[in-house]
Design an enzyme around this catalytic site. Structure first.
Site, PDB file in Angstrom:
ATOM      1  N   ARG A 102       0.850  -1.195   0.000  1.00 35.29           N
ATOM      2  CA  ARG A 102       0.000   0.000   0.000  1.00 35.29           C
ATOM      3  C   ARG A 102       0.880   1.237   0.000  1.00 35.29           C
ATOM      4  NH1 ARG A 102      -4.619   1.560   4.427  1.00 35.29           N
ATOM      5  NH2 ARG A 102      -2.813   2.262   5.589  1.00 35.29           N
ATOM      6  N   THR A 106      -1.052   7.668  -0.929  1.00 36.10           N
ATOM      7  CA  THR A 106      -2.337   7.574  -1.641  1.00 36.10           C
ATOM      8  C   THR A 106      -3.251   6.507  -1.026  1.00 36.10           C
ATOM      9  OG1 THR A 106      -1.551   5.865  -3.146  1.00 36.10           O
ATOM     10  CG2 THR A 106      -1.187   8.162  -3.818  1.00 36.10           C
ATOM     11  N   ASP A 203       0.416  -2.004  12.217  1.00 37.95           N
ATOM     12  CA  ASP A 203       0.812  -2.483  10.889  1.00 37.95           C
ATOM     13  C   ASP A 203       1.070  -3.984  10.984  1.00 37.95           C
ATOM     14  OD1 ASP A 203       2.477  -3.267   8.660  1.00 37.95           O
ATOM     15  OD2 ASP A 203       2.691  -1.140   8.220  1.00 37.95           O
ATOM     16  N   ASP A 206       4.424  -5.345   9.576  1.00 37.94           N
ATOM     17  CA  ASP A 206       5.574  -4.995  10.421  1.00 37.94           C
ATOM     18  C   ASP A 206       5.565  -5.792  11.713  1.00 37.94           C
ATOM     19  OD1 ASP A 206       6.136  -3.190   8.462  1.00 37.94           O
ATOM     20  OD2 ASP A 206       6.015  -1.404   9.715  1.00 37.94           O
TER      21      ASP A 206
HETATM   22  C1  PRP Z   1      -1.500  -3.873   4.631  1.00 34.46           C
HETATM   23  C2  PRP Z   1      -2.383  -5.045   4.992  1.00 34.46           C
HETATM   24  C3  PRP Z   1      -3.320  -5.125   3.828  1.00 34.46           C
HETATM   25  C4  PRP Z   1      -3.475  -3.670   3.428  1.00 34.46           C
HETATM   26  C5  PRP Z   1      -4.794  -3.161   3.941  1.00 34.46           C
HETATM   27  O1  PRP Z   1      -0.519  -4.299   3.760  1.00 34.46           O
HETATM   28  O2  PRP Z   1      -1.653  -6.220   5.194  1.00 34.46           O
HETATM   29  O3  PRP Z   1      -2.831  -5.877   2.747  1.00 34.46           O
HETATM   30  O4  PRP Z   1      -2.401  -2.951   4.053  1.00 34.46           O
HETATM   31  O5  PRP Z   1      -5.025  -1.864   3.567  1.00 34.46           O
HETATM   32  P1  PRP Z   1      -6.195  -1.426   2.564  1.00 34.46           P
HETATM   33  O6  PRP Z   1      -7.406  -2.167   2.957  1.00 34.46           O
HETATM   34  O7  PRP Z   1      -6.289   0.057   2.808  1.00 34.46           O
HETATM   35  O8  PRP Z   1      -5.735  -1.728   1.168  1.00 34.46           O
HETATM   36  P2  PRP Z   1       0.715  -3.394   3.331  1.00 34.46           P
HETATM   37  O9  PRP Z   1       0.459  -2.811   1.986  1.00 34.46           O
HETATM   38  O10 PRP Z   1       1.090  -2.445   4.426  1.00 34.46           O
HETATM   39  O11 PRP Z   1       1.863  -4.445   3.098  1.00 34.46           O
HETATM   40  P3  PRP Z   1       2.550  -5.537   4.042  1.00 34.46           P
HETATM   41  O12 PRP Z   1       1.532  -6.598   4.308  1.00 34.46           O
HETATM   42  O13 PRP Z   1       3.676  -6.006   3.202  1.00 34.46           O
HETATM   43  O14 PRP Z   1       3.022  -4.853   5.298  1.00 34.46           O
HETATM   44  N1  URA Z   2      -2.534  -2.006   7.108  1.00 38.22           N
HETATM   45  C1  URA Z   2      -2.225  -2.461   8.351  1.00 38.22           C
HETATM   46  O1  URA Z   2      -1.329  -3.302   8.507  1.00 38.22           O
HETATM   47  N2  URA Z   2      -2.907  -1.957   9.393  1.00 38.22           N
HETATM   48  C2  URA Z   2      -3.872  -1.050   9.264  1.00 38.22           C
HETATM   49  O2  URA Z   2      -4.463  -0.637  10.273  1.00 38.22           O
HETATM   50  C3  URA Z   2      -4.174  -0.586   7.971  1.00 38.22           C
HETATM   51  C4  URA Z   2      -3.500  -1.089   6.903  1.00 38.22           C
END
Ligand code: PRP
Ligand code: URA
Length: 212
Positions: A102, A106, A203, A206
């Site tokens: 993400r 944006t 997150d 993370d």
């Molecule tokens: C996070 C989470 C989802 C997404 C949710 O992933 O694991 O995939 O954000 O957000 P949304 O509903 O607004 O799209 P991220 O892109 O941070 O990647 P990661 O899992 O690699 O940390």
């Molecule tokens: N992605 C995450 O990991 N946590 C949130 O709360 C939103 C997006």
């Protein structure tokens, strides 16, 4: 869309550990695994079965097996934390990998991996992503899976935001939205100004794997 909030006491206790900012990564991963097992168990409740005959030491009787091999699709990275739980319950499942990151300004997902079977028709599909925030990531995945013929997709999330759930209803074609099921441990209050779920758990990627 069918929304199923799993409020079993064990699910609620596991979610509480995940929410706690003091929970270290070493504990976060196994607790998320346990909670994912509970959610996938509930998510698979309506999978079609085929009757089979089985002979016990005492008699022959009728049992069942899944009618089709399911496909589980973790959304990288954080969905990988749910994958061993899903494969533990569905050892014959095929795995489709979808890599999204993400954009934190944006809030839109950018795609870095799509390793998905070409034909998903007639196969149960479970999409695994712990966080359903704006819904942008799940929507991207649903469009991809629908384009490969998937029907009646089941989204398994740990925490969902009301905004993300509304986005799924609003953005998907009516038929796909009607066939969609979301299984989650909680629908939280809201998104904050950087589109994180509140209270949420932070997150997820993370907390599972460390900061990037
Ligand atoms: C996070 C989470 C989802 C997404 C949710 O992933 O694991 O995939 O954000 O957000 P949304 O509903 O607004 O799209 P991220 O892109 O941070 O990647 P990661 O899992 O690699 O940390
Ligand atoms: N992605 C995450 O990991 N946590 C949130 O709360 C939103 C997006």
């Amino acid at each position: 869309m069918q929304l199923h909030v799993v409020d079993h006491p064990l699910a609620v206790s596991s979610l509480t550990v995940l929410r706690d900012e003091r929970t270290p990564r070493s504990r976060f991963r196994p607790v998320l695994h346990d909670l994912a097992t509970m959610l996938v168990y509930e998510a698979t409740r309506t999978l079609p079965i085929t009757p089979v005959t089985v002979t016990t030491p005492l008699a022959t009787t009728t049992g069942a097996r899944l009618a089709a091999e399911p496909v589980v699709a973790p959304v990288l990275r954080a969905g990988l934390g749910m994958l061993p739980a899903a494969l533990g319950l569905l050892p014959e499942a095929h795995t489709a990998f979808i890599g999204l990151a993400r954009d934190e300004s944006t809030h839109r997902p950018t795609v870095y991996l799509e390793a998905v079977p070409a034909d998903l028709a007639s196969r149960p599909v479970l999409l695994l992503d712990p966080m359903l925030a704006t819904g942008g990531s799940v929507l991207h995945c649903l469009r991809l899976l629908l384009g490969r013929g998937a029907r009646g997709i089941i989204v398994v999330s740990i925490v969902a935001a009301p905004e993300g759930l509304s986005a799924l209803e609003a953005e998907l074609p009516a038929e796909a939205a009607a066939e969609l099921t979301v299984v989650t441990a909680a629908v939280d209050e809201r998104l904050n100004d950087i589109a994180y779920i509140v209270p949420g758990l932070g997150d997820a990627g993370d907390r599972l794997y460390g900061e990037m």
